[in-house]
Design an enzyme around this catalytic site. Structure first.
Site, PDB file in Angstrom:
ATOM      1  N   SER A   1       0.820  -1.216   0.000  1.00 46.92           N
ATOM      2  CA  SER A   1       0.000   0.000   0.000  1.00 46.92           C
ATOM      3  C   SER A   1       0.849   1.259   0.000  1.00 46.92           C
ATOM      4  CB  SER A   1      -0.918   0.001   1.235  1.00 46.92           C
ATOM      5  OG  SER A   1      -0.176  -0.278   2.407  1.00 46.92           O
TER       6      SER A   1
ATOM      7  N   ASN B   1       7.613  -8.294   1.662  1.00 42.96           N
ATOM      8  CA  ASN B   1       8.131  -6.939   1.855  1.00 42.96           C
ATOM      9  C   ASN B   1       7.624  -6.278   3.138  1.00 42.96           C
ATOM     10  OD1 ASN B   1       8.980  -4.056   0.812  1.00 42.96           O
ATOM     11  ND2 ASN B   1       6.776  -3.925   1.224  1.00 42.96           N
TER      12      ASN B   1
ATOM     13  N   SER C   1      17.338  -5.970   4.929  1.00 40.75           N
ATOM     14  CA  SER C   1      17.845  -4.603   5.134  1.00 40.75           C
ATOM     15  C   SER C   1      19.349  -4.661   5.378  1.00 40.75           C
ATOM     16  CB  SER C   1      17.179  -3.985   6.364  1.00 40.75           C
ATOM     17  OG  SER C   1      17.836  -2.796   6.749  1.00 40.75           O
TER      18      SER C   1
ATOM     19  N   ALA D   1      17.702  -8.180  14.195  1.00 41.99           N
ATOM     20  CA  ALA D   1      17.595  -9.643  14.358  1.00 41.99           C
ATOM     21  C   ALA D   1      16.586 -10.212  13.363  1.00 41.99           C
ATOM     22  CB  ALA D   1      17.176  -9.977  15.790  1.00 41.99           C
TER      23      ALA D   1
ATOM     24  N   LYS E   1      15.766  -8.985  10.454  1.00 45.11           N
ATOM     25  CA  LYS E   1      16.272  -8.885   9.082  1.00 45.11           C
ATOM     26  C   LYS E   1      17.448  -9.831   8.839  1.00 45.11           C
ATOM     27  CE  LYS E   1      13.297  -5.916   7.563  1.00 45.11           C
ATOM     28  NZ  LYS E   1      12.332  -6.318   6.509  1.00 45.11           N
TER      29      LYS E   1
ATOM     30  N   TYR F   1      14.738  -5.187  15.125  1.00 44.25           N
ATOM     31  CA  TYR F   1      14.662  -5.097  13.665  1.00 44.25           C
ATOM     32  C   TYR F   1      15.860  -5.795  13.012  1.00 44.25           C
ATOM     33  CZ  TYR F   1      14.190  -2.746   9.097  1.00 44.25           C
ATOM     34  OH  TYR F   1      14.069  -2.466   7.760  1.00 44.25           O
TER      35      TYR F   1
ATOM     36  N   ASP G   1      -3.086  -9.050   7.965  1.00 43.32           N
ATOM     37  CA  ASP G   1      -1.940  -8.793   8.832  1.00 43.32           C
ATOM     38  C   ASP G   1      -1.038 -10.020   8.698  1.00 43.32           C
ATOM     39  OD1 ASP G   1      -0.124  -8.699  10.940  1.00 43.32           O
ATOM     40  OD2 ASP G   1      -1.542  -7.743  12.303  1.00 43.32           O
ATOM     41  N   VAL G   2       0.134  -9.825   8.107  1.00 44.63           N
ATOM     42  CA  VAL G   2       0.974 -10.995   7.802  1.00 44.63           C
ATOM     43  C   VAL G   2       1.435 -11.741   9.057  1.00 44.63           C
ATOM     44  CG1 VAL G   2       1.765 -10.116   5.560  1.00 44.63           C
ATOM     45  CG2 VAL G   2       3.114  -9.619   7.631  1.00 44.63           C
TER      46      VAL G   2
HETATM   47  P1  NAP Z   1       6.601   1.629   5.060  1.00 41.75           P
HETATM   48  O1  NAP Z   1       6.652   2.793   4.148  1.00 41.75           O
HETATM   49  O2  NAP Z   1       6.404   1.852   6.514  1.00 41.75           O
HETATM   50  O3  NAP Z   1       5.443   0.656   4.517  1.00 41.75           O
HETATM   51  C1  NAP Z   1       5.232  -0.556   5.182  1.00 41.75           C
HETATM   52  C2  NAP Z   1       4.260  -1.406   4.416  1.00 41.75           C
HETATM   53  O4  NAP Z   1       4.139  -2.654   5.103  1.00 41.75           O
HETATM   54  C3  NAP Z   1       2.856  -0.804   4.353  1.00 41.75           C
HETATM   55  O5  NAP Z   1       2.259  -1.151   3.122  1.00 41.75           O
HETATM   56  C4  NAP Z   1       2.137  -1.500   5.516  1.00 41.75           C
HETATM   57  O6  NAP Z   1       0.748  -1.652   5.323  1.00 41.75           O
HETATM   58  C5  NAP Z   1       2.783  -2.868   5.445  1.00 41.75           C
HETATM   59  N1  NAP Z   1       2.689  -3.579   6.700  1.00 41.75           N
HETATM   60  C6  NAP Z   1       3.228  -3.269   7.900  1.00 41.75           C
HETATM   61  N2  NAP Z   1       2.917  -4.192   8.806  1.00 41.75           N
HETATM   62  C7  NAP Z   1       2.146  -5.114   8.172  1.00 41.75           C
HETATM   63  C8  NAP Z   1       1.500  -6.300   8.567  1.00 41.75           C
HETATM   64  N3  NAP Z   1       1.562  -6.741   9.822  1.00 41.75           N
HETATM   65  N4  NAP Z   1       0.801  -6.983   7.652  1.00 41.75           N
HETATM   66  C9  NAP Z   1       0.710  -6.561   6.374  1.00 41.75           C
HETATM   67  N5  NAP Z   1       1.290  -5.437   5.938  1.00 41.75           N
HETATM   68  C10 NAP Z   1       1.995  -4.722   6.836  1.00 41.75           C
HETATM   69  O7  NAP Z   1       7.896   0.730   4.934  1.00 41.75           O
HETATM   70  P2  NAP Z   1       9.016   0.659   3.780  1.00 41.75           P
HETATM   71  O8  NAP Z   1      10.079   1.595   4.135  1.00 41.75           O
HETATM   72  O9  NAP Z   1       8.391   0.722   2.457  1.00 41.75           O
HETATM   73  O10 NAP Z   1       9.585  -0.806   4.064  1.00 41.75           O
HETATM   74  C11 NAP Z   1       9.243  -1.916   3.274  1.00 41.75           C
HETATM   75  C12 NAP Z   1      10.216  -3.040   3.591  1.00 41.75           C
HETATM   76  O11 NAP Z   1      11.539  -2.618   3.273  1.00 41.75           O
HETATM   77  C13 NAP Z   1      10.233  -3.438   5.054  1.00 41.75           C
HETATM   78  O12 NAP Z   1      10.404  -4.817   5.190  1.00 41.75           O
HETATM   79  C14 NAP Z   1      11.451  -2.718   5.577  1.00 41.75           C
HETATM   80  O13 NAP Z   1      11.986  -3.351   6.707  1.00 41.75           O
HETATM   81  C15 NAP Z   1      12.367  -2.790   4.385  1.00 41.75           C
HETATM   82  N6  NAP Z   1      13.410  -1.783   4.384  1.00 41.75           N
HETATM   83  C16 NAP Z   1      13.103  -0.460   4.465  1.00 41.75           C
HETATM   84  C17 NAP Z   1      14.131   0.483   4.477  1.00 41.75           C
HETATM   85  C18 NAP Z   1      13.879   1.965   4.582  1.00 41.75           C
HETATM   86  O14 NAP Z   1      14.836   2.708   4.838  1.00 41.75           O
HETATM   87  N7  NAP Z   1      12.674   2.463   4.369  1.00 41.75           N
HETATM   88  C19 NAP Z   1      15.456   0.042   4.398  1.00 41.75           C
HETATM   89  C20 NAP Z   1      15.740  -1.308   4.296  1.00 41.75           C
HETATM   90  C21 NAP Z   1      14.694  -2.209   4.296  1.00 41.75           C
HETATM   91  P3  NAP Z   1      -0.296  -0.514   5.864  1.00 41.75           P
HETATM   92  O15 NAP Z   1      -0.082   0.666   4.953  1.00 41.75           O
HETATM   93  O16 NAP Z   1      -1.629  -1.106   5.692  1.00 41.75           O
HETATM   94  O17 NAP Z   1       0.106  -0.205   7.267  1.00 41.75           O
END
Ligand code: NAP
Length: 261
Positions: free
Chosen positions: A28, A104, A156, A171, A173, A169, A77-78
């Site tokens: 989303s 993701n 990550s 742990a 990842k 986090y 909710d995953v």
């Molecule tokens: P984000 O903008 O906070 O978006 C998180 C997404 O995950 C949203 O679509 C949210 O859905 C969904 N989500 C969260 N908890 C969930 C659950 N329990 N069940 C189903 N959906 C869930 O995060 P992002 O930065 O895009 O991160 C995406 C992935 O990349 C994550 O795994 C994160 O750890 C990884 N990552 C991010 C970064 C960074 O700097 N941003 C860096 C490295 C890795 P809702 O909108 O419905 O809440």
């Protein structure tokens, strides 16, 4: 693709994923949203999973539909196995089996270890690691039996390096690396691959939650001297989902501006 395949891949094919269905968890917003849009742009039918942002997920589906491709939204909710089972049933009813699963969805609850409660620990592990287990479990038979089966887990750079205030986090990842390598071994006999993508710091709501002064400190250490946009991450996902990546499995692919190698 089997080792003796005579199919020649066309690097300029505009819809290389036309014959497959991809499910992206947490699509989303943020990185997942960009991945979903990119896979659909490549012709895939896409499942847009979300937890609570129904309007945002619907907006992603609308964009895909307007571009003439197929998408459905799937709330779950995953971290909840029953939610994921219900999602799998809905997806199978509407689109059939999934070929590419992108795990993701992820969250952070940042605290130094001395401040971190058991609940802070467990909630992050349950979503980031448990959610990956639950979704892989629900779609394992699909990706194993697909002619184009792919498991792609979003980890990550923090799983590689650790990070101050992120024991939970990091742990979760880091656990994804070991999980992915094991699944790569177990899926290899079926020509299905499993890989991890480890982004650096990406401009999404997740990074917004980090205090400005901490963000500045992080940015100063990135050799490419900028945070990633979600679009910087999607190219490697497109590649992993495609037939061009059929001989790559069990890998951790860093997309981190030079922070780690
Ligand atoms: P984000 O903008 O906070 O978006 C998180 C997404 O995950 C949203 O679509 C949210 O859905 C969904 N989500 C969260 N908890 C969930 C659950 N329990 N069940 C189903 N959906 C869930 O995060 P992002 O930065 O895009 O991160 C995406 C992935 O990349 C994550 O795994 C994160 O750890 C990884 N990552 C991010 C970064 C960074 O700097 N941003 C860096 C490295 C890795 P809702 O909108 O419905 O809440």
């Amino acid at each position: 693709m089997s080792p003796d395949s005579t199919v020649t891949l066309d690097p300029l094919d505009p819809r290389p994923l036309a014959d497959r269905t991809c499910l992206v968890t947490g699509a989303s917003r943020g990185i997942g949203r960009s991945i979903a849009l990119e896979l659909a742009r490549c012709g895939a039918s896409v499942v847009v999973n979300y937890r609570s942002s129904a309007a945002e997920a619907e907006a992603v589906r609308e964009i895909i539909k307007e571009n003439g491709e197929t998408a459905m939204c799937a709330q779950a909710d995953v971290s909840e196995p029953d939610d994921v089972a219900a999602m799998a049933e809905a997806v199978h009813d509407e689109l059939g089996a999934v070929d590419v699963l992108v795990n993701n969805a992820g969250i952070t609850i940042d605290r130094t270890f001395s401040e971190m409660s058991h609940d802070d620990w467990q909630t992050v592990i349950d979503v980031n690691l448990g959610g990956t287990f639950n979704c892989t479990k629900a779609f394992f038979d699909d990706i194993r039996d697909s002619d184009h089966g792919r498991l792609i887990n979003i980890s990550s750079v923090v799983g590689q390096q650790g990070n101050y205030g992120q024991a939970n986090y990091a742990a979760s990842k880091g656990g994804l690396f070991a999980f992915t390598r094991t699944l790569a071994l177990e899926l290899a006999a079926h020509d299905t691959t499993a890989n991890c993508v480890a982004p650096g710091f990406v401009t999404t709501d997740m990074l917004e939650k980090v205090p400005e002064r901490v963000r500045e400190r992080i940015r100063a250490e990135i050799p490419l001297d900028r945070f990633a946009d979600p679009e910087d991450i999607v190219g490697i996902i497109r590649f992993l989902a495609s037939d061009h990546a059929s001989y790559m499995t069990g890998q951790v692919l860093g997309v981190n501006g030079g922070l780690e190698w």
